[in-house]
Design a protein around this motif. Structure first.
Motif, short mmCIF file in Angstrom:
data_model
loop_
_atom_site.label_atom_id
_atom_site.label_comp_id
_atom_site.label_asym_id
_atom_site.label_seq_id
_atom_site.Cartn_x
_atom_site.Cartn_y
_atom_site.Cartn_z
N ARG A 1 0.83 -1.21 0.00
CA ARG A 1 0.00 0.00 0.00
C ARG A 1 0.86 1.26 0.00
N ARG B 1 -4.29 2.38 -1.80
CA ARG B 1 -5.55 1.90 -2.39
C ARG B 1 -6.35 3.03 -3.04
N THR B 2 -6.24 4.22 -2.50
CA THR B 2 -6.98 5.35 -3.06
C THR B 2 -6.55 5.65 -4.50
N ARG B 3 -5.33 5.30 -4.86
CA ARG B 3 -4.85 5.58 -6.21
C ARG B 3 -5.47 4.67 -7.26
N ALA C 1 -8.48 4.45 -7.66
CA ALA C 1 -9.67 5.18 -8.13
C ALA C 1 -9.37 6.04 -9.35
N ALA D 1 -11.64 1.18 2.04
CA ALA D 1 -10.83 2.05 1.17
C ALA D 1 -10.71 1.47 -0.24
N ALA E 1 -14.16 1.69 -2.08
CA ALA E 1 -14.47 3.05 -2.52
C ALA E 1 -13.67 3.41 -3.77
N ALA E 2 -12.41 2.99 -3.80
CA ALA E 2 -11.57 3.30 -4.96
C ALA E 2 -12.09 2.60 -6.22
N THR F 1 -15.29 4.30 -7.53
CA THR F 1 -15.02 5.55 -8.26
C THR F 1 -14.47 5.25 -9.65
#
Length: 471
Positions: free
Chosen positions: A36, A41-43, A45, A434, A437-438, A441
């Motif tokens: 990570r 993990r947000t990337r 998205a 997380a 959600a990614a 999106t």
């Protein structure tokens, strides 16, 4: 030191190297958590895509296809955004290659959209559910399959006219299921995980309503009755006392052979093909295959993304009355190989077969590969009709599609857990939402890109830039 025969003993393996990277469950999960830091993990998205010409990429993917079938391919793709998505794996591979990705590598299905999941039979005649198309299979970042599957749900829901909030809920349910099942699989005994089968009965248990369960049960019952024997009468006709595959041009037809010499050459080619294929079967299945006699071969146009590739169906008979239909499907270079390390296999049919065996909980007993030596084309072979079934998701309501998302999420998680390291993936996915959600999106954003690409194809057809035949 030499042994009694004067021969140097074989070097003993260094067990620390042999098992490097396996380690304890906790250590492997920690490796996933560490991943990570490289790619949060947000990337996942992010859907900021490179500029490209979708028609040019599609045309590039047509190289080597049968030219006269390409308009049929475009005709199927132009029908609606989801049909376009099915045929546009090359576009998404290009797009994913330019986006952040994890370094957790697993055997990918390569084209994991929701229509490439379905029912199939185990050798023990159980009806199972899972991924069933592996033409693009290749080792790669595990998130690529998840993102392709998630986007397919967003596209299908969008096409059905479902609200954006429902689209989000569907993708969230898929990704949440995938994450939770991976956590469960990471804790299983390795052999239990390998033996695990997601059956049609398990799928029916997930149904949200009695009505949905009844509709799915009808598909399962139909698949259970599907076999070479059950379809013989409508798939073949008798000519001079011998069975011959029934033609349905331009989708099913025999190769036109004008002279006796052409017929002899064609027959020699086919028989050499099956002689080589036979050697890829295990000994006991080779003995079973030897009970059958080849009686006919015809060209068969299949799918959306596969249209234009060379595909045949072959009819065999045992004891003059028991049929076996085999499909010979061309295996081309995976669309992923433009962006990931190339396949280790010299024959792409072997790449497909070994990917399928790794990812499916059970595979067709006649699964094998060969080559058409006169063209150099690689093929894989499987039963054409053997308890296979697909669900009409185009008629699903939101609840039905949600339950289907749970089934697909479960099946994909098991396939990857079986073929890769579930603990490392579980460590990356984590316990929070997380990752979910990614993926949500990304999927909705990619659905918009897909629709724009579909519109570009429609405009190209209208302008005469490409030819399309609507069936």
């Amino acid at each position: 030191m030499n042994d009694a025969n004067g021969v140097l003993p074989a070097a003993q393996p260094d067990l620390s190297d042999l098992f490097a990277g396996r380690g304890s469950l906790a250590a492997r999960m920690q490796l996933g958590r560490a991943a990570r830091k490289k790619v949060p993990r947000t990337r996942l998205a992010i859907c900021k895509l490179k500029k490209r010409d979708p028609i040019a990429l599609l045309e590039a993917s047509n190289v080597g296809r049968v030219p006269e079938l390409i308009p049929i391919r475009y005709g199927r793709m132009v029908a609606n955004p989801f049909a376009f998505y099915r045929g546009a794996a090359a576009l998404m591979a290009f797009d994913l290659a330019g986006l952040p990705r994890t370094d957790i590598i697993v055997q990918l299905c390569g084209d994991a959209h929701l229509a490439n999941f379905g029912l199939f039979a185990s050798p023990e005649r159980r009806i199972l559910f899972g991924p069933n198309d592996f033409d693009e299979t290749l080792p790669g970042p595990f998130d690529w399959d998840v993102r392709r599957l998630a986007a397919s749900f967003a596209i299908a829901a969008r096409e059905r006219g479902f609200a954006a909030s429902d689209q989000r809920k569907l993708v969230r349910r898929l990704s949440e299921t995938f994450r939770q099942r991976m956590a469960e699989f990471s804790k299983m005994d390795v052999l239990d995980l390998w033996y695990y089968q997601f059956s049609a009965a398990s799928m029916l248990d997930i149904a949200d309503s009695a009505g949905e369960r009844k509709r799915e049960a009808l598909v399962v019952d139909k698949a259970r009755l599907q076999s070479s024997r059950s379809v013989l009468d409508h798939a073949a006709v008798q000519v001079d006392g011998k069975y011959r595959i029934k033609e349905n041009p331009p989708l099913v037809y025999h190769v036109p052979l004008a002279t006796q010499r052409e017929r002899r050459q064609y027959d020699d080619m086919i028989r050499r093909f099956f002689a080589d294929y036979r050697l890829t079967l295990s000994d006991e299945r080779r003995a079973l295959f030897d009970r059958y006699e080849l009686v006919d071969v015809a060209i068969r146009v299949v799918g959306v993304g596969s249209v234009g590739t060379r595909c045949y169906e072959a009819l065999f008979m045992a004891d003059g009355e028991w049929p076996l239909f085999l499909q010979l499907k061309e295996a081309r270079t995976s669309v992923l190989e433009n962006y990931l390390p190339r396949s280790q296999y010299a024959n792409h049919g072997q790449r497909v077969v070994n990917g399928q065996r790794l990812l499916q909980s059970a595979s067709d007993i006649f699964l094998g590969w060969s080559k058409m030596h006169h063209t150099g084309s690689d093929f894989y072979v499987r039963q054409l009709r053997d308890m296979k079934g697909a669900f009409d998701f185009a008629s699903f309501d939101v609840e039905d599609l949600g339950a289907y998302a749970v089934s697909c999420g479960t099946a994909l998680a098991h396939a990857m857990a079986k073929a890769g390291d579930p603990a490392r993936m579980c460590g990356y996915l984590g316990k929070s939402d997380a990752f979910d959600a990614a993926i949500e999106t990304f999927a909705l954003a990619y659905a918009e890109r897909n629709e724009a690409d579909w519109s570009t194809l429609k405009a190209a057809v209208k302008a005469g830039r490409v030819a399309a035949i609507r069936e």
